[in-house]
Design an enzyme around this catalytic site. Structure first.
Site, short mmCIF file in Angstrom:
data_model
loop_
_atom_site.label_atom_id
_atom_site.label_comp_id
_atom_site.label_asym_id
_atom_site.label_seq_id
_atom_site.Cartn_x
_atom_site.Cartn_y
_atom_site.Cartn_z
N ARG A 1 28.81 54.40 43.29
CA ARG A 1 30.27 54.36 43.33
C ARG A 1 30.85 54.94 42.04
NH1 ARG A 1 31.92 48.36 45.37
NH2 ARG A 1 31.32 47.73 43.27
N ASP B 1 38.24 38.65 42.89
CA ASP B 1 37.16 39.45 42.29
C ASP B 1 37.03 40.79 43.00
OD1 ASP B 1 36.30 37.43 44.27
OD2 ASP B 1 34.43 38.53 44.24
N ASP C 1 35.28 47.34 46.88
CA ASP C 1 34.34 46.43 47.57
C ASP C 1 34.54 46.45 49.08
OD1 ASP C 1 33.12 45.88 45.21
OD2 ASP C 1 33.39 43.72 45.31
P1 AMP Z 1 31.50 40.13 47.63
O1 AMP Z 1 31.84 39.16 48.71
O2 AMP Z 1 30.66 41.28 48.10
O3 AMP Z 1 32.67 40.57 46.85
O4 AMP Z 1 30.53 39.36 46.63
C1 AMP Z 1 30.88 38.16 45.97
C2 AMP Z 1 29.90 37.90 44.87
O5 AMP Z 1 28.56 37.81 45.40
C3 AMP Z 1 29.82 38.96 43.79
O6 AMP Z 1 29.54 38.31 42.59
C4 AMP Z 1 28.68 39.82 44.25
O7 AMP Z 1 28.10 40.55 43.19
C5 AMP Z 1 27.72 38.76 44.79
N1 AMP Z 1 26.78 39.30 45.79
C6 AMP Z 1 27.05 39.69 47.05
N2 AMP Z 1 25.94 40.11 47.68
C7 AMP Z 1 24.91 39.98 46.80
C8 AMP Z 1 23.51 40.24 46.85
N3 AMP Z 1 22.90 40.71 47.93
N4 AMP Z 1 22.80 40.00 45.72
C9 AMP Z 1 23.38 39.52 44.61
N5 AMP Z 1 24.68 39.23 44.52
C10 AMP Z 1 25.46 39.47 45.58
MG MG Z 2 32.94 41.86 45.46
#
Ligand code: AMP
Ligand code: MG
Length: 527
Positions: free
Chosen positions: A199, A276, A286
């Protein structure tokens, strides 16, 4: 460093150079205090393969527009090596998830590589998503699967070409690794192909970067972050001062309002507007369980994880952005120590958003400007009509440009937008015809000729969007090793407002089989 003759990057890593680092460089999950990021390398993968890349993003980075350059860069894009001058790191941030404060989150699977300055002097931060565990991965694996990576890659590029502020995607790479996912959260995990998206954005700083130190009372880190953001990304607002921080917040309100108005214009539902996932630059960021409206339904959300409260449904996105901005204002407050300017920006948001939305809706109707007395009732009635029978938003607005609106009874030309012909009864037809004659009168009184109306509309109403089922068909093929549909979509979505002969099948309404199929209109956060 030159990896191939055509690739020479100039790095200026302001984020990692100006802000405090976590002294621990292991991947151990932990709470990180007093630091804006943790240094961490991508995890090498066994068999990287370049599936697709964006030539425009490559050009922005100063990479020659050809596949050979990207192939030369593949070891970097897959996380197997880094270039001299890169400074791999995961950002530390918090956030409100679904309305609740979640504490520290951080980049659990995004690794920032550095900030490139291109020949035009533009700053582009480069980040790998799915490149392995970081201190913020908690119990997760830090990886991403092919289906979600295809979706992020294609959608961020599609959004850019639609004119929607967004992060970009340089490349889509499969890793050769297998990744375990419980796609439906129903206790049936399965192996999927791993992938990494590279990205690109001027900055990946989120509202949550400020919220976390504020929540901990760490005003020193908060100030450092604000100063970095201000001097690097809002330099036109002057040197750091309470007034400059307040001006920065005001600009975040403006850019966020514009971003969401664009989402509403094109029928995009982000799906997870947690704080976030809100960019400090007002960029769409995201791409997870997002979706595109098919039938026009303000209550629709693609995110099955949010099916209960539907917090992030289409019609609520402006209010959620507003709520998220209040959280950012709370976080910045200790630096400004005066609620008044922050409150003024917060209070101005609804009108600011409405102005953007109304001028975009005027353009969608081919009008040169929004006249409240005439256009509010016109739009309210139109939305009522769109909701009364299942109507494809994209097709309806695009086809409306070609309807002979000054001729009575011309609404029949809009049937291509209707999903259920049996819903079209005489009451509906009468209502649509009445609306068309009111619309015709409005267009006439504005003195807008038919060709001007059509050209204005065709610049605001895309013919091509990344329909949910089209993304899923491309994913199905990609999982079998056939990437042709990804390339066809990427190419088509570069010109979303242009009729493209031979690509009509990418502008059709969702087929019935896709109505309930997972991935086509309903997605979980599993990615
Ligand atoms: P998101 O819902 O994708 O915005 O993710 C929320 C949080 O979960 C963020 O801190 C992401 O970095 C973490 N996260 C989501 N998927 C993963 C994954 N497969 N491994 C590690 N962290 C994750
Ligand atoms: Mg995120």
């Amino acid at each position: 460093m030159a990896l191939a003759d055509s690739i020479e990057f100039t790095f200026d890593n302001t984020f990692t150079e100006q802000l405090p680092a976590d002294p621990d460089t292991t991947r151990a999950p932990r709470q990180v205090h007093g630091a804006a990021y943790s240094r961490v390398d991508p995890t090498p993968v066994s068999a990287p393969q370049l599936l697709a890349f964006s030539a425009e993003v490559a050009a922005d980075l100063g990479i020659a527009d050809n596949g050979a350059s990207l192939t030369a860069l593949l070891p970097v894009l897959a996380g197997n090596t880094t270039l001299d001058g890169m400074d791999p790191h995961a950002m530390c941030y918090g956030g409100h998830q679904f309305g609740n404060w979640a504490g520290q989150l951080g980049d659990g699977r995004a690794i920032g590589l550095g900030e490139v300055i291109n020949s035009a002097g533009e700053r582009w931060a480069i980040q790998l998503k799915g490149a392995g565990r970081t201190p913020y991965s908690r119990t997760a694996d830090g990886l991403a699967v092919l289906r979600s990576s295809v979706r992020e890659f294609l959608c961020s590029e599609a959004m850019f070409h639609l004119g929607v502020p967004t992060t970009r995607a340089l490349s889509l790479v499969t890793t050769g690794e297998r990744v375990m996912r419980d796609m439906f959260y129903d206790g049936n995990p399965d192996w999927e192909s791993g992938a990494v998206v590279c990205r690109v954005a001027p900055s990946f700083i989120r509202f949550g970067n400020f919220q976390l130190p504020a929540s901990r009372g760490d005003n020193e880190l908060l100030r450092q972050l604000a100063d970095h953001t201000l001097t690097t990304h809002f330099a036109h607002l002057g040197d750091p001062s309470p007034a400059a921080y307040a001006a920065m917040f005001d600009e975040v309100c403006s850019t966020s309002a514009l971003m969401v108005a664009h989402w509403m214009r094109v029928g995009f539902v982000h799906g997870v507007m947690n704080t976030d996932n809100m960019s400090i630059l007002g960029l769409t960021i995201d791409y997870g369980p997002y979706g595109w409206l098919e039938g026009y339904d303000p209550d629709w959300t693609p995110n099955t994880t949010d099916a209960g409260q539907r917090r992030y449904r289409f019609g609520q996105q402006p209010q959620v952005a507003h709520w998220n901005l209040v959280q950012l204002a709370n976080a910045l407050h200790p630096l400004i120590d005066d609620t008044e300017p922050l409150q003024a920006s917060i209070d101005a948001f609804p009108d600011l958003y409405s102005e953007h939305y109304q001028s975009m809706m005027a353009a969608k109707l081919g009008l040169d400007r929004w006249i409240p007395e005439a256009d509010e009732p016109l739009l309210t009635e139109l939305i009522g009509i769109l909701r009364s029978v299942e109507t494809d938003m994209t097709i309806f607005f695009r086809e409306l440009a070609d309807v002979d609106i000054h001729r009575a009874g011309s609404g029949g030309a809009l049937t291509a937008a209707h999903y259920r012909p049996e819903q079209i009864d005489s009451a509906y037809t009468l209502r649509l015809d009445r609306w068309l004659s009111a619309y015709s009168a409005r267009v006439r009184s504005a003195g807008v000729g038919e060709s001007t109306r059509a050209s204005t509309m065709n610049e605001a109403n895309p013919r091509f969007v990344l329909r949910n089922y089209l993304a899923q068909l491309a994913i199905d093929d990609a999982e079998r090793g056939d990437f042709a549909k990804i390339h066809e979509l990427l190419d088509t979505l570069k010109r979303p407002y242009t009729e493209q002969s031979g690509r009509e099948h990418l502008a059709e309404k969702r087929p019935e089989w896709a109505r309930q199929r997972a991935g086509c209109s309903q997605l979980s956060c599993s990615s």
